[in-house]
Design a protein around this motif. Sequence first.
Motif, PDB file in Angstrom:
ATOM      1  N   LEU A  95     -48.657  11.810   7.024  1.00 25.02           N
ATOM      2  CA  LEU A  95     -47.768  10.687   7.335  1.00 25.02           C
ATOM      3  C   LEU A  95     -46.540  10.687   6.425  1.00 25.02           C
ATOM      4  O   LEU A  95     -45.451  10.294   6.861  1.00 25.02           O
ATOM      5  N   ASP A  96     -46.705  11.104   5.179  1.00 29.52           N
ATOM      6  CA  ASP A  96     -45.551  11.223   4.292  1.00 29.52           C
ATOM      7  C   ASP A  96     -44.497  12.131   4.919  1.00 29.52           C
ATOM      8  O   ASP A  96     -43.309  11.800   4.974  1.00 29.52           O
ATOM      9  N   SER A  97     -44.948  13.302   5.371  1.00 26.35           N
ATOM     10  CA  SER A  97     -44.016  14.258   5.965  1.00 26.35           C
ATOM     11  C   SER A  97     -43.423  13.718   7.257  1.00 26.35           C
ATOM     12  O   SER A  97     -42.220  13.854   7.506  1.00 26.35           O
ATOM     13  N   TYR A  98     -44.268  13.104   8.079  1.00 30.89           N
ATOM     14  CA  TYR A  98     -43.806  12.622   9.380  1.00 30.89           C
ATOM     15  C   TYR A  98     -42.741  11.541   9.228  1.00 30.89           C
ATOM     16  O   TYR A  98     -41.662  11.627   9.838  1.00 30.89           O
ATOM     17  N   PHE A  99     -43.017  10.516   8.430  1.00 28.15           N
ATOM     18  CA  PHE A  99     -42.073   9.403   8.319  1.00 28.15           C
ATOM     19  C   PHE A  99     -40.822   9.787   7.524  1.00 28.15           C
ATOM     20  O   PHE A  99     -39.732   9.283   7.804  1.00 28.15           O
ATOM     21  N   ALA A 100     -40.970  10.671   6.531  1.00 24.23           N
ATOM     22  CA  ALA A 100     -39.785  11.131   5.802  1.00 24.23           C
ATOM     23  C   ALA A 100     -38.870  11.930   6.719  1.00 24.23           C
ATOM     24  O   ALA A 100     -37.639  11.806   6.671  1.00 24.23           O
ATOM     25  N   PHE A 101     -39.468  12.739   7.599  1.00 28.72           N
ATOM     26  CA  PHE A 101     -38.668  13.557   8.518  1.00 28.72           C
ATOM     27  C   PHE A 101     -38.032  12.709   9.617  1.00 28.72           C
ATOM     28  O   PHE A 101     -36.842  12.824   9.899  1.00 28.72           O
ATOM     29  N   THR A 102     -38.829  11.838  10.259  1.00 24.47           N
ATOM     30  CA  THR A 102     -38.294  11.049  11.375  1.00 24.47           C
ATOM     31  C   THR A 102     -37.253  10.038  10.913  1.00 24.47           C
ATOM     32  O   THR A 102     -36.442   9.580  11.724  1.00 24.47           O
ATOM     33  N   ALA A 103     -37.248   9.694   9.619  1.00 19.70           N
ATOM     34  CA  ALA A 103     -36.203   8.781   9.130  1.00 19.70           C
ATOM     35  C   ALA A 103     -34.814   9.372   9.354  1.00 19.70           C
ATOM     36  O   ALA A 103     -33.833   8.634   9.552  1.00 19.70           O
ATOM     37  N   ASN A 104     -34.705  10.703   9.357  1.00 23.15           N
ATOM     38  CA  ASN A 104     -33.416  11.347   9.611  1.00 23.15           C
ATOM     39  C   ASN A 104     -32.896  11.042  11.009  1.00 23.15           C
ATOM     40  O   ASN A 104     -31.686  11.058  11.237  1.00 23.15           O
ATOM     41  N   LEU A 105     -33.808  10.776  11.944  1.00 24.76           N
ATOM     42  CA  LEU A 105     -33.410  10.524  13.331  1.00 24.76           C
ATOM     43  C   LEU A 105     -32.855   9.120  13.521  1.00 24.76           C
ATOM     44  O   LEU A 105     -32.366   8.797  14.613  1.00 24.76           O
ATOM     45  N   GLY A 106     -32.927   8.298  12.487  1.00 23.31           N
ATOM     46  CA  GLY A 106     -32.373   6.944  12.578  1.00 23.31           C
ATOM     47  C   GLY A 106     -31.102   6.770  11.781  1.00 23.31           C
ATOM     48  O   GLY A 106     -30.551   5.674  11.709  1.00 23.31           O
ATOM     49  N   THR A 107     -30.621   7.860  11.169  1.00 21.50           N
ATOM     50  CA  THR A 107     -29.405   7.770  10.356  1.00 21.50           C
ATOM     51  C   THR A 107     -28.164   7.909  11.221  1.00 21.50           C
ATOM     52  O   THR A 107     -28.190   8.538  12.285  1.00 21.50           O
ATOM     53  N   HIS A 108     -27.052   7.361  10.737  1.00 18.38           N
ATOM     54  CA  HIS A 108     -25.805   7.513  11.489  1.00 18.38           C
ATOM     55  C   HIS A 108     -25.286   8.940  11.381  1.00 18.38           C
ATOM     56  O   HIS A 108     -24.531   9.377  12.235  1.00 18.38           O
ATOM     57  N   THR A 109     -25.723   9.694  10.348  1.00 16.98           N
ATOM     58  CA  THR A 109     -25.349  11.105  10.274  1.00 16.98           C
ATOM     59  C   THR A 109     -25.903  11.874  11.465  1.00 16.98           C
ATOM     60  O   THR A 109     -25.206  12.683  12.085  1.00 16.98           O
ATOM     61  N   PHE A 110     -27.165  11.618  11.805  1.00 19.35           N
ATOM     62  CA  PHE A 110     -27.793  12.293  12.945  1.00 19.35           C
ATOM     63  C   PHE A 110     -27.017  12.009  14.224  1.00 19.35           C
ATOM     64  O   PHE A 110     -26.709  12.922  15.007  1.00 19.35           O
ATOM     65  N   PHE A 111     -26.678  10.747  14.438  1.00 16.09           N
ATOM     66  CA  PHE A 111     -25.972  10.397  15.666  1.00 16.09           C
ATOM     67  C   PHE A 111     -24.556  10.968  15.681  1.00 16.09           C
ATOM     68  O   PHE A 111     -24.056  11.392  16.733  1.00 16.09           O
ATOM     69  N   MET A 112     -23.902  11.007  14.526  1.00 12.89           N
ATOM     70  CA  MET A 112     -22.546  11.533  14.476  1.00 12.89           C
ATOM     71  C   MET A 112     -22.516  13.022  14.802  1.00 12.89           C
ATOM     72  O   MET A 112     -21.554  13.533  15.375  1.00 12.89           O
TER      73      MET A 112
END
Length: 526
Positions: free
Chosen positions: A57-74
């Motif tokens: 879960l550490d790996s999963y939530f740390a990784f998926t947090a990137n998908l909620g950043t404005h950097t990802f969307f930009m």
Amino acid sequence: MGKGAMDEPDAGLRSLNHYSNRLPLWRYWPRQKLLPLIRYETPYLAWMQEKVRTPTLDSYFAFTANLGTHTFFMVFLPFLFWCGHTSLGRGLVHILAAGVFFSGFIKDLLCLPRPLSPPLQRITMSGSAALEYGFPSTHSTNAVSVAVYAIALLNSPDSTVSPQTSLALQIVTYLYVTSIVLGRLYCGMHGMLDVVIGSIMGALIGLAQFSWGPAFDEYILSASLKGILVVPIIILILVRIHPEPADSCPCFDDSVAFAGVTLGVDVGSWYFTQSSLAWAEPLPGTIPYRYESLGLAKTAIRLVVGVLCVFAWREITKPTLLRILPPVFRSLEKLGLLLPRRFFTTASQYTTVPSNLKDHDVLPNFSEIPSLITTMRHPRRRAVSIGPQSEADAYETLAYREKRRRESQSGGTRESPADGENKPNGTPLVFRKPTTVDEYEHMMGRGSPQSAAVETDSSIPRSSPLPPPEYDTRADEKEVFSQIKKPRVRYDVEVVTKLVVYAGIPWVVINVAPPVFELIGLGVPL
């Protein structure tokens, strides 16, 4: 601010006066009303983190947090424009810009800290994530706004997606938003209050875009020159009224970046609609694209070329502006035409801006792409931090220590007394066996900063938290502040630079990349 003032703790540190001195009453009062809620929920969040934490879960939530950043969307939003989904791209830009701007606005307005560490441990793949205030959660705002907007579009009568595909996309959307929001709690980055308010903001923004976005697009795409000038005027006003924080916080930087993106996408779309390249179908201002004509290989090359155009704009424009703007700002400063912001060094106090600034940027530098790819390829890499990481963390740690000291002196401490100990009035105290939550509450305000360390699966306990670091209760404010990572010097020219650079990115996406596609044979054949 002089060098000596930067080296010494603020005068308000010796009590709880820092925020009362820095904030007007109308901002300080709601902050003080909400702060106890954040403190109250912290030990319960730590208890939850202990109960459910695992290496996976550490790996999963740390990784998926990137998908909620404005950097990802930009990084990925331009693909929608270049693949013919221009209207959807504009809608997502609007909701993300609104989410980042207004969540950052509230963060800097109220200056509320994140839940204390310890007892929480902060799990992240981003070293700058903890530098902002905590309330509300921008990740939650972004994720919920995108989810609400996407689900509303899929359930719209105008949707052309098949029922099976719509169901699959909705399931993915629900999983996505759940992972982001719960992940902020799991990773110790936010509390319930942060994610609830952030989610409510996101839902309202998503619904607003779905309800009024088409009417706004119609106004933008058919506006006269005078009509379109309303957009930059409103954007500049919003940037100007963005509240100044009590601490050095990068929220304003993100708000300026997305204000620029909104300016660029609206003015850029208006301009492109009048060009000979623009398609009127399915909606005015659509960038030409047809998969049947281009195929997979040309589409992929088209996307790579477009991304190179964006990074070329960024790599050329930013250093150019940072070089030519300081003399201009010094002249304006002499004329009294500048309104400096707190924590930004004015042009009269420096000669040049360093070329190797470590930025808290929405869009990464071209040189950072290899490290980003490496991070994405190794999702098990994450940092676990314990202790204050920012100025806001340090002030909250000190404030909570002061709160405990005062409670102890007044006999109102919540810590369990020794058996047979009496209250000040002689009445015997009732012994209460400490609970796990009590133990976590005991850790609050007792953290000393530790360097974030990359964890391996074997080093992460499955049923108990990492032990809190040793600390010296006699350590004063200066010691606490000497151990946290100090924010870098920020220059006044960076505000205008960021606004211009990020306004130019959607302009490049909409008005520069399509002609380039046509020129090199990646356009849609007639």
